[in-house]
Design a protein around this motif. Sequence first.
Motif, PDB file in Angstrom:
ATOM      1  N   THR A  52       0.830  -1.203   0.000  1.00 28.31           N
ATOM      2  CA  THR A  52       0.000   0.000   0.000  1.00 28.31           C
ATOM      3  C   THR A  52       0.862   1.249   0.000  1.00 28.31           C
ATOM      4  OG1 THR A  52      -1.785  -1.150   1.151  1.00 28.31           O
ATOM      5  CG2 THR A  52      -1.804   1.258   1.236  1.00 28.31           C
ATOM      6  N   GLU A  82      -7.682   2.143  -3.190  1.00 25.73           N
ATOM      7  CA  GLU A  82      -8.630   2.875  -2.342  1.00 25.73           C
ATOM      8  C   GLU A  82      -7.891   3.801  -1.382  1.00 25.73           C
ATOM      9  OE1 GLU A  82     -10.851  -0.252  -0.581  1.00 25.73           O
ATOM     10  OE2 GLU A  82     -11.871  -0.791  -2.447  1.00 25.73           O
ATOM     11  N   ALA A  83      -6.747   3.358  -0.873  1.00 23.76           N
ATOM     12  CA  ALA A  83      -5.949   4.211   0.020  1.00 23.76           C
ATOM     13  C   ALA A  83      -5.444   5.436  -0.723  1.00 23.76           C
ATOM     14  CB  ALA A  83      -4.790   3.405   0.596  1.00 23.76           C
ATOM     15  N   CYS A  84      -5.036   5.250  -1.969  1.00 20.09           N
ATOM     16  CA  CYS A  84      -4.577   6.389  -2.779  1.00 20.09           C
ATOM     17  C   CYS A  84      -5.719   7.353  -3.056  1.00 20.09           C
ATOM     18  CB  CYS A  84      -3.983   5.888  -4.098  1.00 20.09           C
ATOM     19  SG  CYS A  84      -2.499   4.874  -3.908  1.00 20.09           S
ATOM     20  N   ALA A  85      -6.875   6.821  -3.401  1.00 17.15           N
ATOM     21  CA  ALA A  85      -8.029   7.674  -3.698  1.00 17.15           C
ATOM     22  C   ALA A  85      -8.429   8.492  -2.479  1.00 17.15           C
ATOM     23  CB  ALA A  85      -9.193   6.814  -4.175  1.00 17.15           C
ATOM     24  N   ALA A  86      -8.368   7.861  -1.296  1.00 22.32           N
ATOM     25  CA  ALA A  86      -8.735   8.578  -0.075  1.00 22.32           C
ATOM     26  C   ALA A  86      -7.757   9.718   0.202  1.00 22.32           C
ATOM     27  CB  ALA A  86      -8.778   7.609   1.104  1.00 22.32           C
ATOM     28  N   GLU A  87      -6.467   9.458  -0.007  1.00 24.68           N
ATOM     29  CA  GLU A  87      -5.469  10.480   0.266  1.00 24.68           C
ATOM     30  C   GLU A  87      -5.547  11.639  -0.719  1.00 24.68           C
ATOM     31  OE1 GLU A  87      -1.229   9.717   1.572  1.00 24.68           O
ATOM     32  OE2 GLU A  87      -0.841  10.421  -0.477  1.00 24.68           O
ATOM     33  N   ALA A  89      -8.193  12.607  -2.693  1.00 19.48           N
ATOM     34  CA  ALA A  89      -9.507  13.214  -2.949  1.00 19.48           C
ATOM     35  C   ALA A  89      -9.419  14.731  -2.825  1.00 19.48           C
ATOM     36  CB  ALA A  89     -10.531  12.652  -1.974  1.00 19.48           C
ATOM     37  N   PRO A  90     -10.085  15.470  -3.742  1.00 19.03           N
ATOM     38  CA  PRO A  90     -11.093  15.030  -4.717  1.00 19.03           C
ATOM     39  C   PRO A  90     -10.542  14.693  -6.104  1.00 19.03           C
ATOM     40  CG  PRO A  90     -11.069  17.400  -4.631  1.00 19.03           C
ATOM     41  CD  PRO A  90     -10.030  16.943  -3.637  1.00 19.03           C
ATOM     42  N   GLU A  98     -13.146  -0.312 -11.971  1.00 22.21           N
ATOM     43  CA  GLU A  98     -14.252   0.441 -11.388  1.00 22.21           C
ATOM     44  C   GLU A  98     -15.324   0.770 -12.428  1.00 22.21           C
ATOM     45  OE1 GLU A  98     -14.740   4.803  -9.205  1.00 22.21           O
ATOM     46  OE2 GLU A  98     -12.826   3.755  -9.142  1.00 22.21           O
TER      47      GLU A  98
END
Length: 210
Positions: A52, A82-87, A89-90, A98
């Motif tokens: 990750t 998902e960890a990258c997307a959370a960090e 965002a947006p 997806e």
Amino acid sequence: MRIALIHALRHSPPPIEAAFARLWPGATLMNLLDDSLSADLARDGAITPAMTERFLTLSRYAVGTGADAILFTCSAFGPCIEACAAELAPMPVLKPNEAMVAEAAAMGGRIGLLATFAPTLDSMPPEFPENVVIVPKLAEGALDALNRGDVETHDRLAAEAARDLIDCDAIALAQFSLARAAPLVTAATGKPVLTTPDSAVRALKARLKA
């Protein structure tokens, strides 16, 4: 628009570049590749915190180059992405599958999930909604053939494996590298075939142009 493409298999860049050329030729692309990620996952059998962190490092580098969005092409690493997307965002950060999952969900019914990388068949099915019945199938030997540069054998093995999914309503090709086999899979099954590259490009174009 500058799109960063992050890969864990060296076979992934050509199919996504071809999809952009067909569907969004005006986008500017950059490629980041660490093919040791897929080798390490195959060896370890599970995603680790270190993996990750490696994904986060790659995504931070992509942001530093001025990327407007990131598309990962490695379908077996959902939690890392998902960890990258959370960090980030947006900023739009897409998993490779997806957009294809969304298109399959709109179709509903039974979806055959064809993969050449076995861990994908563990990580990807939970991403589909409950209205979709997933029938997993591994095209055994196809990825080994592709690694040898034997693309004809890769495509043939994919089509042969897809025949076991002929009772499905549609077939989803899990790997970006599998997209090249889509015509043979269609011919072998007579079913609609979804590919991750085409679905991803359509989704990114819609989000960024909105």
